[in-house]
Design a protein around this motif. Structure first.
Motif, mmCIF file in Angstrom:
data_model
loop_
_atom_site.group_PDB
_atom_site.id
_atom_site.type_symbol
_atom_site.label_atom_id
_atom_site.label_comp_id
_atom_site.label_asym_id
_atom_site.label_seq_id
_atom_site.Cartn_x
_atom_site.Cartn_y
_atom_site.Cartn_z
ATOM 1 N N GLY A 184 -10.499 -3.586 -20.598
ATOM 2 C CA GLY A 184 -10.700 -3.097 -19.236
ATOM 3 C C GLY A 184 -12.011 -3.558 -18.640
ATOM 4 O O GLY A 184 -12.087 -3.922 -17.460
ATOM 5 N N ALA A 185 -13.046 -3.574 -19.468
ATOM 6 C CA ALA A 185 -14.359 -3.996 -18.983
ATOM 7 C C ALA A 185 -14.374 -5.477 -18.618
ATOM 8 O O ALA A 185 -14.891 -5.860 -17.559
ATOM 9 C CB ALA A 185 -15.423 -3.709 -20.046
ATOM 10 N N VAL A 186 -13.820 -6.316 -19.472
ATOM 11 C CA VAL A 186 -13.859 -7.749 -19.181
ATOM 12 C C VAL A 186 -12.945 -8.103 -18.006
ATOM 13 O O VAL A 186 -13.211 -9.056 -17.273
ATOM 14 C CB VAL A 186 -13.488 -8.591 -20.427
ATOM 15 N N LEU A 187 -11.877 -7.344 -17.796
ATOM 16 C CA LEU A 187 -11.031 -7.582 -16.629
ATOM 17 C C LEU A 187 -11.817 -7.372 -15.331
ATOM 18 O O LEU A 187 -11.668 -8.119 -14.362
ATOM 19 C CB LEU A 187 -9.822 -6.643 -16.649
ATOM 20 N N VAL A 188 -12.667 -6.347 -15.338
ATOM 21 C CA VAL A 188 -13.468 -6.050 -14.140
ATOM 22 C C VAL A 188 -14.584 -7.066 -13.975
ATOM 23 O O VAL A 188 -14.803 -7.624 -12.891
ATOM 24 C CB VAL A 188 -14.034 -4.621 -14.228
ATOM 25 N N VAL A 189 -15.313 -7.347 -15.054
ATOM 26 C CA VAL A 189 -16.503 -8.197 -14.967
ATOM 27 C C VAL A 189 -16.146 -9.668 -14.757
ATOM 28 O O VAL A 189 -16.754 -10.353 -13.921
ATOM 29 C CB VAL A 189 -17.368 -8.033 -16.238
ATOM 30 N N ILE A 190 -15.188 -10.147 -15.509
ATOM 31 C CA ILE A 190 -14.900 -11.583 -15.505
ATOM 32 C C ILE A 190 -13.830 -11.963 -14.475
ATOM 33 O O ILE A 190 -13.992 -12.927 -13.723
ATOM 34 C CB ILE A 190 -14.480 -12.048 -16.908
ATOM 35 N N LEU A 191 -12.746 -11.200 -14.422
ATOM 36 C CA LEU A 191 -11.661 -11.541 -13.501
ATOM 37 C C LEU A 191 -11.778 -10.831 -12.159
ATOM 38 O O LEU A 191 -11.003 -11.129 -11.242
ATOM 39 C CB LEU A 191 -10.310 -11.209 -14.148
ATOM 40 N N GLY A 192 -12.711 -9.890 -12.044
ATOM 41 C CA GLY A 192 -12.913 -9.204 -10.768
ATOM 42 C C GLY A 192 -11.781 -8.287 -10.379
ATOM 43 O O GLY A 192 -11.540 -8.057 -9.179
ATOM 44 N N VAL A 193 -11.056 -7.742 -11.361
ATOM 45 C CA VAL A 193 -9.966 -6.815 -11.066
ATOM 46 C C VAL A 193 -10.528 -5.579 -10.360
ATOM 47 O O VAL A 193 -11.545 -5.016 -10.771
ATOM 48 C CB VAL A 193 -9.245 -6.405 -12.362
ATOM 49 N N GLY A 194 -9.867 -5.153 -9.300
ATOM 50 C CA GLY A 194 -10.339 -4.006 -8.531
ATOM 51 C C GLY A 194 -11.098 -4.394 -7.291
ATOM 52 O O GLY A 194 -11.476 -3.528 -6.494
ATOM 53 N N GLY A 195 -11.362 -5.687 -7.133
ATOM 54 C CA GLY A 195 -12.015 -6.158 -5.915
ATOM 55 C C GLY A 195 -13.389 -5.595 -5.673
ATOM 56 O O GLY A 195 -13.817 -5.428 -4.529
ATOM 57 N N GLY A 196 -14.119 -5.283 -6.749
ATOM 58 C CA GLY A 196 -15.472 -4.754 -6.599
ATOM 59 C C GLY A 196 -15.528 -3.245 -6.425
ATOM 60 O O GLY A 196 -16.602 -2.654 -6.438
ATOM 61 N N VAL A 197 -14.362 -2.607 -6.262
ATOM 62 C CA VAL A 197 -14.330 -1.146 -6.103
ATOM 63 C C VAL A 197 -14.469 -0.458 -7.457
ATOM 64 O O VAL A 197 -15.112 0.582 -7.586
ATOM 65 C CB VAL A 197 -13.019 -0.713 -5.416
ATOM 66 N N ILE A 198 -13.867 -1.047 -8.483
ATOM 67 C CA ILE A 198 -13.908 -0.469 -9.829
ATOM 68 C C ILE A 198 -15.122 -1.007 -10.574
ATOM 69 O O ILE A 198 -15.323 -2.219 -10.659
ATOM 70 C CB ILE A 198 -12.618 -0.802 -10.603
ATOM 71 N N SER A 199 -15.934 -0.116 -11.134
ATOM 72 C CA SER A 199 -17.113 -0.521 -11.896
ATOM 73 C C SER A 199 -16.726 -0.867 -13.326
ATOM 74 O O SER A 199 -15.589 -0.619 -13.758
ATOM 75 C CB SER A 199 -18.143 0.606 -11.909
ATOM 76 N N LEU A 200 -17.681 -1.423 -14.066
ATOM 77 C CA LEU A 200 -17.437 -1.754 -15.466
ATOM 78 C C LEU A 200 -17.051 -0.506 -16.256
ATOM 79 O O LEU A 200 -16.119 -0.528 -17.056
ATOM 80 C CB LEU A 200 -18.678 -2.414 -16.064
ATOM 81 N N SER A 201 -17.771 0.599 -16.034
ATOM 82 C CA SER A 201 -17.474 1.841 -16.757
ATOM 83 C C SER A 201 -16.081 2.353 -16.433
ATOM 84 O O SER A 201 -15.337 2.786 -17.325
ATOM 85 C CB SER A 201 -18.519 2.911 -16.408
ATOM 86 N N ALA A 202 -15.706 2.303 -15.149
ATOM 87 C CA ALA A 202 -14.379 2.771 -14.763
ATOM 88 C C ALA A 202 -13.296 1.876 -15.360
ATOM 89 O O ALA A 202 -12.259 2.367 -15.828
ATOM 90 C CB ALA A 202 -14.261 2.802 -13.240
ATOM 91 N N GLY A 203 -13.527 0.569 -15.354
ATOM 92 C CA GLY A 203 -12.570 -0.342 -15.957
ATOM 93 C C GLY A 203 -12.412 -0.101 -17.445
ATOM 94 O O GLY A 203 -11.294 -0.125 -17.983
ATOM 95 N N ALA A 204 -13.530 0.155 -18.128
ATOM 96 C CA ALA A 204 -13.473 0.441 -19.564
ATOM 97 C C ALA A 204 -12.707 1.731 -19.835
ATOM 98 O O ALA A 204 -11.900 1.801 -20.773
ATOM 99 C CB ALA A 204 -14.889 0.538 -20.130
ATOM 100 N N PHE A 205 -12.934 2.740 -19.008
ATOM 101 C CA PHE A 205 -12.240 4.012 -19.202
ATOM 102 C C PHE A 205 -10.739 3.850 -19.000
ATOM 103 O O PHE A 205 -9.933 4.345 -19.792
ATOM 104 C CB PHE A 205 -12.794 5.061 -18.238
ATOM 105 N N LEU A 206 -10.347 3.136 -17.940
ATOM 106 C CA LEU A 206 -8.930 2.924 -17.684
ATOM 107 C C LEU A 206 -8.274 2.125 -18.809
ATOM 108 O O LEU A 206 -7.148 2.422 -19.233
ATOM 109 C CB LEU A 206 -8.746 2.200 -16.350
ATOM 110 N N GLY A 207 -8.991 1.109 -19.320
ATOM 111 C CA GLY A 207 -8.460 0.343 -20.435
ATOM 112 C C GLY A 207 -8.277 1.187 -21.678
ATOM 113 O O GLY A 207 -7.278 1.049 -22.408
#
Length: 346
Positions: free
Chosen positions: A116-139
């Motif tokens: 979840g974290a790398v999806l947010v940081v590297i691929l930009g999933v969430g369009g900048g709305v989702i933070s690294l922490s939120a992406g990690a939690f969802l993953g």
């Protein structure tokens, strides 16, 4: 009469143990905050805390106040919360699955959080709305849901849960590696890998409050189910014969440990060996009864990770070691000692 005296003595010993543990944790936090490039005394630490709580003037400069209140205190408190939470989850997993090698990451939660974290940081999933922490939690939540579905389809027994966790871990680890190697540049790869090994450098008060609430509620729920956990030590059949709803208790505890682990991983990355080693140390101090074991494990875990983080950020200053590296360096020898002692005849 002797039973009354003995019970009073035991309660007094327990009270003294908790008092010593809380005092050791408070002193550890205060002393750890003083360690670093900027010189701060323990008196300054207590003064700044008292000032922000409205109990007087600390008499320190604004720079020193910022160092204590905005930088070191939230980081140290988050280390304590993470240590306590991961240790509690380790104790629950080892008792619930009846496996002394179980730890919070056996359910694949860490791997899911990493993806979840790398999806947010590297691929930009969430369009900048989702933070690294939120992406990690969802993953982490997605990974845990997958584990529950796989385990339920295979019968839902503890060994099936472990196997489902292993499968999820391998799947999400592979996905993380694929995303990093195919899409990340050198700087992104370095940043992600550092976070995946555990880092408290970005700790803030929001992280402390969120993780503290989740861990506090989780600890209360686990202590409330302590008699059921004690019964699980004799096997599921024995627990069921005592009137315990085995499936319901297992599901509740798995969900609690998953939520705690997901929250902590989203804030601090993957920190290993805390949940694996420290429950064994706590059992050596207070015994296997979970009403005492869980608070003792939380205290030991909190103190341990406070000092591990202090070592990680100061030994090679200005370079900083990932916290997970230090816990592994300390945890592997400690676990070897624990295993060797368990093999000795009583």
């Amino acid at each position: 009469m002797s039973h009354v005296v003995r019970a009073a003595t035991v309660r007094g010993a327990r009270g003294a143990l908790w008092a010593v543990g809380l005092a050791a944790l408070t002193l550890s936090v205060a002393v750890a905050i003083t360690i670093g490039p900027a010189q701060v005394s323990v008196r300054d630490v207590f003064g700044v805390v008292a000032q922000h709580l409205g109990w007087g003037d600390a008499g320190v400069s604004r720079i020193r106040d910022g160092i204590v209140w905005e930088l070191r205190l939230p980081r140290t408190l988050l280390a304590a919360v993470c240590g306590a939470g991961l240790a509690i989850c380790g104790a629950i997993m080892q008792s619930l699955l009846r496996n002394p090698l179980a730890d919070p990451f056996v359910l694949g939660i860490s791997s899911g959080a990493s993806t979840g974290a790398v999806l947010v940081v590297i691929l930009g999933v969430g369009g900048g709305v989702i933070s690294l922490s939120a992406g990690a939690f969802l993953g982490a939540v997605v990974a845990f849901t997958m584990v529950l579905l796989l385990a339920a389809g295979a019968g839902g027994t503890p060994d099936r849960v472990v196997l489902a966790g292993v499968a999820a871990t391998q799947l999400f680890s592979a996905l993380t590696s694929f995303i990093v190697t195919s899409s990340a540049d050198a700087e992104q790869t370095r940043g992600v890998l550092f976070w995946l090994l555990g880092s408290l450098s970005g700790a803030g008060w929001t992280d402390v409050i969120t993780c503290g609430i989740v861990c506090g509620v989780g600890l209360v729920v686990c202590i409330a189910l302590a008699p059921a956990l004690d019964a699980f030590a004799f096997g599921e059949d024995a627990a069921a014969s005592l009137g315990i709803s085995v499936r319901w208790v297992r599901l509740v505890l798995l969900v609690v440990t998953a939520l705690i682990t997901a929250t902590l991983v989203s804030a601090a990355g993957a920190i290993g060996f805390v949940g694996l080693v420290l429950p064994h140390a706590a059992r050596a101090v207070v015994g296997p009864g979970h009403r005492l074991l869980l608070p003792a494990t939380a205290l030991i875990g909190a103190i341990f990770l406070v000092w591990v983080d202090t070592v990680a950020r100061t030994v090679f200053s200005p370079q900083e070691l990932p916290v997970g590296v230090v816990t592994a360096l300390v945890g592997v020898p400690a676990f070897a000692v624990i295993l060797s002692r368990r093999r000795r005849p009583v």
